[in-house]
Write a protein that holds these residues in place. Structure first.
Motif, short mmCIF file in Angstrom:
data_model
loop_
_atom_site.label_atom_id
_atom_site.label_comp_id
_atom_site.label_asym_id
_atom_site.label_seq_id
_atom_site.Cartn_x
_atom_site.Cartn_y
_atom_site.Cartn_z
N ARG A 174 0.82 -1.21 0.00
CA ARG A 174 0.00 0.00 0.00
C ARG A 174 0.86 1.27 0.00
N TRP B 244 -5.72 9.61 -0.91
CA TRP B 244 -5.97 8.45 -1.77
C TRP B 244 -4.85 7.42 -1.56
N TYR B 245 -5.11 6.21 -2.03
CA TYR B 245 -4.20 5.08 -1.81
C TYR B 245 -3.88 4.38 -3.12
N SER B 246 -2.76 3.68 -3.10
CA SER B 246 -2.50 2.62 -4.08
C SER B 246 -2.45 1.30 -3.34
N TRP C 260 -4.41 3.53 -8.52
CA TRP C 260 -4.70 4.46 -7.43
C TRP C 260 -6.21 4.57 -7.25
N THR C 261 -6.62 4.70 -6.00
CA THR C 261 -8.03 4.95 -5.72
C THR C 261 -8.36 6.40 -6.07
N GLN C 262 -9.66 6.69 -6.23
CA GLN C 262 -10.08 8.07 -6.43
C GLN C 262 -9.90 8.85 -5.14
N GLU D 78 -10.43 11.16 -1.97
CA GLU D 78 -11.58 11.47 -1.13
C GLU D 78 -11.29 12.72 -0.31
#
Length: 417
Positions: free
Chosen positions: A120, A146-148, A155-157, A159
């Motif tokens: 992560r 956001w995270y990978s 990658w997440t969108q 927030e």
């Protein structure tokens, strides 16, 4: 033929070490070139090494032409799987919409970290289109997370986590997290997560004045929730660094936390000392913040105020073969934003430092840049070199985002390796 080869190899071995190091010195690589095919400027370096040893470099692609808050900015990235020899094409990590008044108008000044025990990655950035200096509690410059999940491949969108951060500091009208590197503890671990530390720059209403303050935040669940380190009143009076600018954090070998903050002519330093870190990972206190150029042997540079990076690394003293801990601090050496380089200081493995003791007796190390240059960051690579990533002007167009791997020997002029 074999005798000739042996003779050449022997002569190469007998070359002075300085000559050999010049032969092996790595050239700089421009990872993001201002006014490239996108015809826009780049700024704000951030770099991390994931668990597989891949380097991920991020930067602002500034379609609006200015800082975050003035329009569309994308966060873009490139990856190297071979210790910086070659890099992937750039990809968009978060895309700004450019729409005025919305959360995703732009993303900028990213800070991030790669978890050492999983795949992560966590990114935090400023977002929206309210500039920091104009932010209010009603219309703040906003904060994105956001995270990978896979080491930087996806990658997440982003927030919006603005409210959660502003609730931590109720007297703050505007804030952002210092860009570059979020620090992961080597000492404090809760359940499966090593603690994260980041630091924020705020404008806080204190005694009817609008005052610049720094605070250090920590997370024990890899960025899901955060708390203030050493905070009590949270009204500015307990800030570990009043009048500080963009801040960074690092950890001493005993787990105490360093705050390093941007200022003119050097750095502000403060140290958070835990009462008993083995028993309680919250209880402790900050010392008295000091200016590095006011301390004997402290970091002194020219008339510039600029973001840099602070990093603790393992090294060996060449003369004695003694293992040591070195603290590195990057910032411009010159008058104005130019001549970015690295200072270093040997750190006692079990030492307890006051802010003044930490700020004293640094050595000026390698000057990395010999031209106009500004923000910089760094992280250890898998091959034990230091990935150095900084802003440098190579033509009249503005800053390019430049990478170079450095050895400890290069940084310290051969004293350590």
């Amino acid at each position: 033929m074999r005798q000739t080869f042996t003779l050449i190899a022997t002569l190469v071995f007998l070359l002075p070490s300085a000559a050999r190091s010049q032969q092996t010195e790595e050239p700089t690589q421009v990872l993001f070139k201002t006014y490239d095919t996108y015809h826009v400027p780049y700024r704000i370096p951030a770099i991390a090494t994931n668990r597989k040893g891949h380097l991920i470099a991020l930067a602002d692609r500034r379609y609006c032409g200015f800082d975050i808050g003035f329009g569309r900015i994308d966060i873009v990235g490139r990856t190297s799987k071979n210790n910086g020899r070659t890099w992937s094409p750039d990809t968009v990590v978060q895309r700004g919409s450019g729409v005025e008044g919305v959360f995703d108008c732009g993303y900028g000044d990213v800070a991030f970290v790669a978890d050492r025990t999983s795949n992560r990655l966590l990114c935090m950035s400023v977002t929206g289109n309210v500039a920091y200096i104009y932010g209010t509690r009603e219309k703040p410059n906003r904060i994105a997370r956001w995270y990978s999940p896979d080491g930087g491949r996806s990658w997440t969108q982003a927030e919006d986590v603005t409210d959660a951060f502003y609730q931590l500091l109720p007297n703050t009208r505007t804030m952002f997290i210092g860009s570059g590197r979020i620090m992961q503890s080597r000492v404090v671990k809760k359940d499966k997560h090593f603690r994260l530390y980041c630091s924020v720059l705020t404008r806080t209403q204190m005694d009817e004045k609008d005052v610049a303050c720094n605070y250090v935040l920590y997370s024990d669940d890899f960025g899901q929730t955060w708390a203030v380190l050493g905070g009590t009143h949270l009204d500015g009076h307990d800030s570990p660094c009043l009048e500080g600018d963009e801040p960074k954090t690092e950890e001493l070998p005993n787990g105490d936390v360093i705050l390093s903050s941007r200022k003119w002519y050097g750095r502000f330093f403060n140290v958070f000392h835990f009462d008993d870190i083995r028993a309680d990972q919250q209880r402790g206190s900050w010392g008295q913040c000091v200016a590095s150029h006011d301390v004997e042997g402290g970091i002194k540079v020219g008339a510039n105020s600029c973001n840099g990076e602070i990093l603790l690394v393992d090294a060996t003293e060449k003369a004695t073969r003694r293992p040591v801990k070195l603290m590195l601090q990057s910032l411009p050496f010159g008058e104005g934003r130019q001549d970015v380089g690295i200072w270093y200081k040997e750190i006692l493995p079990n030492g307890i430092y006051s802010p003044r003791a930490f700020a004293a007796y640094w050595t000026r190390g390698l000057q990395v840049s010999h031209t106009t240059s500004a923000y910089s960051t760094m992280i250890p690579q898998r091959d034990r070199r230091i990935a150095f990533f900084w802003e440098e002007t190579q033509n009249e167009n503005g800053y390019d985002m430049v990478y170079r791997p450095l050895t400890i020997s290069e940084i310290t002029g051969g004293k350590y390796e």
